[in-house]
Design an enzyme around this catalytic site. Structure first.
Site, PDB file in Angstrom:
ATOM      1  N   TYR A 126       9.137 -40.411 -64.798  1.00 23.06           N
ATOM      2  CA  TYR A 126       8.436 -40.316 -65.902  1.00 23.06           C
ATOM      3  C   TYR A 126       9.093 -41.106 -67.006  1.00 23.06           C
ATOM      4  O   TYR A 126       8.633 -41.624 -68.072  1.00 23.06           O
ATOM      5  CB  TYR A 126       8.169 -38.881 -66.284  1.00 23.06           C
ATOM      6  CG  TYR A 126       7.101 -38.194 -65.413  1.00 23.06           C
ATOM      7  CD1 TYR A 126       5.902 -38.872 -65.394  1.00 23.06           C
ATOM      8  CD2 TYR A 126       7.363 -37.150 -64.939  1.00 23.06           C
ATOM      9  CE1 TYR A 126       4.770 -38.211 -64.637  1.00 23.06           C
ATOM     10  CE2 TYR A 126       6.355 -36.634 -63.910  1.00 23.06           C
ATOM     11  CZ  TYR A 126       5.067 -37.154 -64.004  1.00 23.06           C
ATOM     12  OH  TYR A 126       4.132 -36.535 -63.377  1.00 23.06           O
ATOM     13  N   HIS A 174      -4.653 -44.763 -67.974  1.00 17.36           N
ATOM     14  CA  HIS A 174      -5.121 -43.439 -67.709  1.00 17.36           C
ATOM     15  C   HIS A 174      -6.559 -43.415 -67.773  1.00 17.36           C
ATOM     16  O   HIS A 174      -7.241 -42.886 -68.380  1.00 17.36           O
ATOM     17  CB  HIS A 174      -4.761 -42.546 -68.931  1.00 17.36           C
ATOM     18  CG  HIS A 174      -4.588 -41.214 -68.563  1.00 17.36           C
ATOM     19  ND1 HIS A 174      -3.492 -40.563 -67.911  1.00 17.36           N
ATOM     20  CD2 HIS A 174      -5.378 -40.199 -68.698  1.00 17.36           C
ATOM     21  CE1 HIS A 174      -3.637 -39.190 -67.888  1.00 17.36           C
ATOM     22  NE2 HIS A 174      -4.790 -38.933 -68.453  1.00 17.36           N
ATOM     23  N   ASP A 230      -8.539 -36.889 -65.423  1.00 18.03           N
ATOM     24  CA  ASP A 230      -7.556 -36.166 -64.617  1.00 18.03           C
ATOM     25  C   ASP A 230      -7.318 -36.805 -63.234  1.00 18.03           C
ATOM     26  O   ASP A 230      -8.112 -37.488 -62.679  1.00 18.03           O
ATOM     27  CB  ASP A 230      -7.788 -34.730 -64.491  1.00 18.03           C
ATOM     28  CG  ASP A 230      -6.634 -33.879 -64.215  1.00 18.03           C
ATOM     29  OD1 ASP A 230      -5.503 -34.548 -64.195  1.00 18.03           O
ATOM     30  OD2 ASP A 230      -6.725 -32.766 -63.907  1.00 18.03           O
ATOM     31  N   GLY A 231      -6.171 -36.630 -62.907  1.00 13.80           N
ATOM     32  CA  GLY A 231      -5.912 -37.199 -61.235  1.00 13.80           C
ATOM     33  C   GLY A 231      -5.005 -38.386 -61.266  1.00 13.80           C
ATOM     34  O   GLY A 231      -5.142 -39.286 -60.427  1.00 13.80           O
ATOM     35  N   ASN A 232      -4.869 -38.997 -62.447  1.00 17.07           N
ATOM     36  CA  ASN A 232      -4.290 -40.436 -62.683  1.00 17.07           C
ATOM     37  C   ASN A 232      -2.888 -40.611 -61.922  1.00 17.07           C
ATOM     38  O   ASN A 232      -2.650 -41.813 -61.273  1.00 17.07           O
ATOM     39  CB  ASN A 232      -4.276 -40.907 -63.905  1.00 17.07           C
ATOM     40  CG  ASN A 232      -5.641 -40.953 -64.696  1.00 17.07           C
ATOM     41  OD1 ASN A 232      -6.348 -41.905 -64.448  1.00 17.07           O
ATOM     42  ND2 ASN A 232      -5.834 -39.868 -65.502  1.00 17.07           N
ATOM     43  N   GLY A 233      -1.924 -39.718 -61.809  1.00 20.24           N
ATOM     44  CA  GLY A 233      -0.712 -39.676 -61.264  1.00 20.24           C
ATOM     45  C   GLY A 233      -0.936 -39.702 -59.682  1.00 20.24           C
ATOM     46  O   GLY A 233      -0.434 -40.797 -59.182  1.00 20.24           O
ATOM     47  N   ARG A 234      -1.655 -39.107 -59.253  1.00 20.83           N
ATOM     48  CA  ARG A 234      -1.778 -39.214 -57.603  1.00 20.83           C
ATOM     49  C   ARG A 234      -2.486 -40.243 -57.374  1.00 20.83           C
ATOM     50  O   ARG A 234      -2.437 -40.752 -56.176  1.00 20.83           O
ATOM     51  CB  ARG A 234      -2.245 -37.676 -57.162  1.00 20.83           C
ATOM     52  CG  ARG A 234      -3.740 -37.482 -57.501  1.00 20.83           C
ATOM     53  CD  ARG A 234      -4.223 -35.952 -57.338  1.00 20.83           C
ATOM     54  NE  ARG A 234      -3.617 -34.942 -58.377  1.00 20.83           N
ATOM     55  CZ  ARG A 234      -4.049 -33.691 -58.619  1.00 20.83           C
ATOM     56  NH1 ARG A 234      -4.835 -33.171 -57.868  1.00 20.83           N
ATOM     57  NH2 ARG A 234      -3.501 -33.262 -59.705  1.00 20.83           N
TER      58      ARG A 234
END
Length: 318
Positions: free
Chosen positions: A218, A176, A180-184
Site C-alpha cells: 500500500y 479504481h 468494490d473489489g479493485n484490489g483483488r
C-alpha cells in the site's frame, strides 16, 4: 496515452534475474506440477488475496469449501471465497486484453457482494484508510475512457510483458474502476496477463508474498500516486515476482513420481507416437531403466498404447 514510469537500473536488474529464474523453472518442468500441488497453490493464492481485503477464512476452511464441506464462518467471507474459487477456475478462459472479460471476471468475483457486479463505476469515490482519505479516484465519468486507454497500452505498447503487467496493476488501482473489489481484481489481472507468456504464473505464490508485505504494498501504491508515476510500485512488484520464483525453486523442487512424469510428458507428446529415447530426452535426470519402468506402468494403467518390440518400440497416449 502511455502511463508514466521510468526504467531504472533496479528494474533492469530485476527483469534479468526474473528471466533467469523462469528459465530454471521451465528447464526443471516445475511449471506443470502435479494436480495436488496446483490445488495447494490455488488455495494459498485465494486465501492471501482475500485476507488482504479482510477475509477471515483459513487455508483449511477454503480446502473444506472446495470439497463441498460445511464451514462455520461469516456468510460474506464464505461467499467471497466461493466466488474467488469460481473465477480462478475460469481463469484460462479469460482474455486479459478484453475489457468485457475484465467485467465478466468482476461479475463472478463480486456476485452477491455488491449491487452491480461487473459494471464499471459511474460515481465518484475516495479510498479511506482509518480516518483519512488515502486516494481520490478519477471521476466516474472518466473511468470508461481511462480503462480503454489502459487496455490499449497493454495491447499495443512494445515494453516487456513483465513491465506492462506491473504498470497495469498500479494504473488499475489508481483508476479504481469498480465500486468494490479493485484490489483483488488488480492482483488477479496481473496474474492473468503474465500467464499468457509464462504459464508458471498461474501457480506462483505472488498474493501470499504481497500479504506478507501488505503495508509496503500500500505504501508503494501511495508513493507512486504522490510521484505521479508507477516506478516505485513497478520496482516493488518485480521484487515480489522474483521472490515468488525463488520460493518455487527452493521449496517445490520436488522429486517427480512415475505418474507425475507420465502426465507431464502427455502434455508434451500430445497424440504423436514417441520412443523411450524421446521420453529420456525430456527427463534428462532419470536412467534408461527408470524410463522403461515408467512407460511399462503407463501401458499397464491403460494410459498409453505400445507398438512394436525392443528398439522399434513406440508409444502413443490414448
Amino acid at each position: 496515452m502511455k502511463p508514466p514510469y521510468q526504467i531504472t537500473s533496479e528494474i533492469l536488474m530485476l527483469i534479468a534475474s526474473i528471466s533467469e529464474k523462469i528459465g530454471e523453472i521451465n528447464a526443471s518442468l516445475l511449471y506443470k506440477r502435479a494436480t495436488e500441488l496446483r490445488k495447494k497453490n490455488r488455495i494459498k493464492t485465494i486465501q492471501s488475496s482475500l485476507e488482504i481485503e479482510g477475509n477471515t477464512l483459513t487455508e483449511e476452511q477454503i480446502t473444506a469449501l472446495l470439497e463441498n464441506k460445511r464451514v462455520l464462518a461469516p456468510q460474506k467471507d464464505i461467499l467471497e471465497v466461493k466466488n474467488a474459487i469460481k473465477v480462478y477456475d475460469y481463469l484460462n478462459q479469460l482474455n486479459p486484453y478484453r475489457i468485457q472479460d475484465l467485467e465478466k471476471a468482476h461479475s463472478i468475483l463480486m456476485n452477491g457482494l455488491i449491487e452491480v457486479p461487473g459494471k464499471l463505476r459511474t460515481k465518484n469515490v475516495g479510498i479511506v484508510k482509518g480516518s483519512k482519505i488515502e486516494h481520490i479516484a478519477p471521476g466516474g465519468a472518466m473511468v470508461k475512457g481511462l480503462i480503454k486507454d489502459l487496455f490499449d497500452y497493454l495491447k499495443k505498447d512494445d515494453d516487456l510483458l513483465l513491465i506492462k503487467s506491473c504498470v497495469f496493476h498500479y494504473e488499475f488501482e489508481f483508476i479504481h474502476p469498480f465500486i468494490d473489489g479493485n484490489g483483488r481484481m488488480g492482483r488477479l489481472w496481473q496474474t492473468l496477463i503474465l500467464m499468457q507468456q509464462y504459464p508458471v504464473f498461474e501457480f506462483l505464490p505472488i498474493e501470499s508474498l504481497i500479504k506478507q508485505q501488505q503495508n509496503v504494498y500500500y505504501n508503494k501504491l501511495s508513493e507512486s500516486d504522490k510521484k505521479g508515476n508507477s516506478t516505485p510500485f513497478l520496482e516493488f512488484m518485480l521484487r515480489i515476482i522474483l521472490d515468488a520464483l525463488e520460493e518455487v525453486l527452493q521449496s517445490q523442487n520436488i522429486t517427480l513420481r512415475t505418474e507425475d512424469r507420465i502426465y507431464l510428458f502427455k502434455d508434451k507428446a500430445g497424440p504423436i507416437r514417441f520412443s523411450r529415447k524421446d521420453y529420456l530426452q525430456h527427463f534428462k535426470n532419470i536412467s534408461a531403466p527408470t524410463a522403461s519402468r515408467d512407460l511399462r506402468w503407463a501401458v499397464e494403467q491403460g494410459i498409453i498404447n505400445k507398438f512394436g518390440e525392443q528398439r522399434l518400440t513406440e508409444y502413443q497416449f490414448l
